[in-house]
Design an enzyme around this catalytic site. Structure first.
Site, short mmCIF file in Angstrom:
data_model
loop_
_atom_site.label_atom_id
_atom_site.label_comp_id
_atom_site.label_asym_id
_atom_site.label_seq_id
_atom_site.Cartn_x
_atom_site.Cartn_y
_atom_site.Cartn_z
N HIS A 1 -37.08 5.34 -54.62
CA HIS A 1 -37.70 4.24 -55.78
C HIS A 1 -38.25 2.82 -55.27
O HIS A 1 -37.72 3.25 -53.75
CB HIS A 1 -37.12 3.63 -56.90
CG HIS A 1 -36.60 4.30 -58.08
ND1 HIS A 1 -37.54 4.77 -59.02
CD2 HIS A 1 -35.24 5.03 -58.49
CE1 HIS A 1 -36.97 5.97 -59.79
NE2 HIS A 1 -35.66 6.59 -59.66
N LYS B 1 -32.56 7.39 -40.84
CA LYS B 1 -34.27 7.77 -39.65
C LYS B 1 -33.52 8.63 -39.38
O LYS B 1 -32.56 9.32 -39.30
CB LYS B 1 -33.49 6.33 -38.28
CG LYS B 1 -33.94 4.80 -39.28
CD LYS B 1 -33.30 4.03 -38.11
CE LYS B 1 -33.53 2.16 -39.21
NZ LYS B 1 -33.34 0.88 -38.05
#
Length: 183
Positions: A97, A145
């Site tokens: 979100h 990442k």
């Protein structure tokens, strides 16, 4: 009409998750995933019992293993390469979100796990991440990442903790009987 379409799609994945992925043998579960759900599974790839899958934007290469109780989020693009081992209870998300959206809007970000990766037990791969070829994600890690090829990462957030050999010649093929580790 839109309601009926959404209902039928929900029913298809409910059946996958609560019937085929909980009770059916490999051939039936893989048939349902390929033919009914449209998920692309490579040759000699195994998706084990107890997994939970959302939608069909998923491609899994040859000789890969999705162990018991993994969550595969196919609402955004999810690519899993060849000879990949995703260990028990791992979570791979492609949807998140937007934190500052006043309407809590969702956004899909593709995830790619390249060839010969090993995702450890209870690892979490977050949206938008690429795990490079031959990399290892240690058990319990949270990957937010990209992971460089042939590195070993661990922790929360995951950080580089080592390197892996580039001489990887194995094929992952793992089809234990029933819901056990007996082959």
């Amino acid at each position: 009409m839109q309601y009926l379409t959404r209902f039928m799609m929900a029913l298809k994945y409910y059946t996958l998750n609560h019937v085929f992925l909980k009770r059916a043998p490999y051939f039936a579960r893989h048939w349902y995933m390929r033919r009914i759900c449209g998920i692309r599974l490579g040759k000699d790839t195994s998706v084990h019992m107890g997994c939970f899958i959302t939608e069909n934007n998923i491609v899994i290469g040859d000789n890969s293993v999705i162990n018991r109780f993994c969550y595969l989020d196919g609402r955004g693009p999810l690519f899993i390469g060849n000879n990949v081992n995703v260990s028990h209870y791992s979570i791979i998300h492609t949807l998140t979100h937007i934190p500052n959206s006043p309407y809590f809007h969702a956004i899909a970000k593709p995830v790619a796990i390249m060839d010969h990766c090993w995702i450890g037990v209870r690892a979490i791969i977050l949206p938008g991440v690429t795990v490079g070829e031959g990399a290892i994600v240690a058990a319990g890690s949270v990957v937010a990442k990209d992971v460089a090829p042939y590195t070993i990462v661990g922790g929360n957030p995951a950080k580089v903790i080592g390197e892996r050999t580039r001489d990887l010649n194995y094929k992952t093929r793992y089809f234990p009987f029933f819901d056990t580790d007996i082959q």
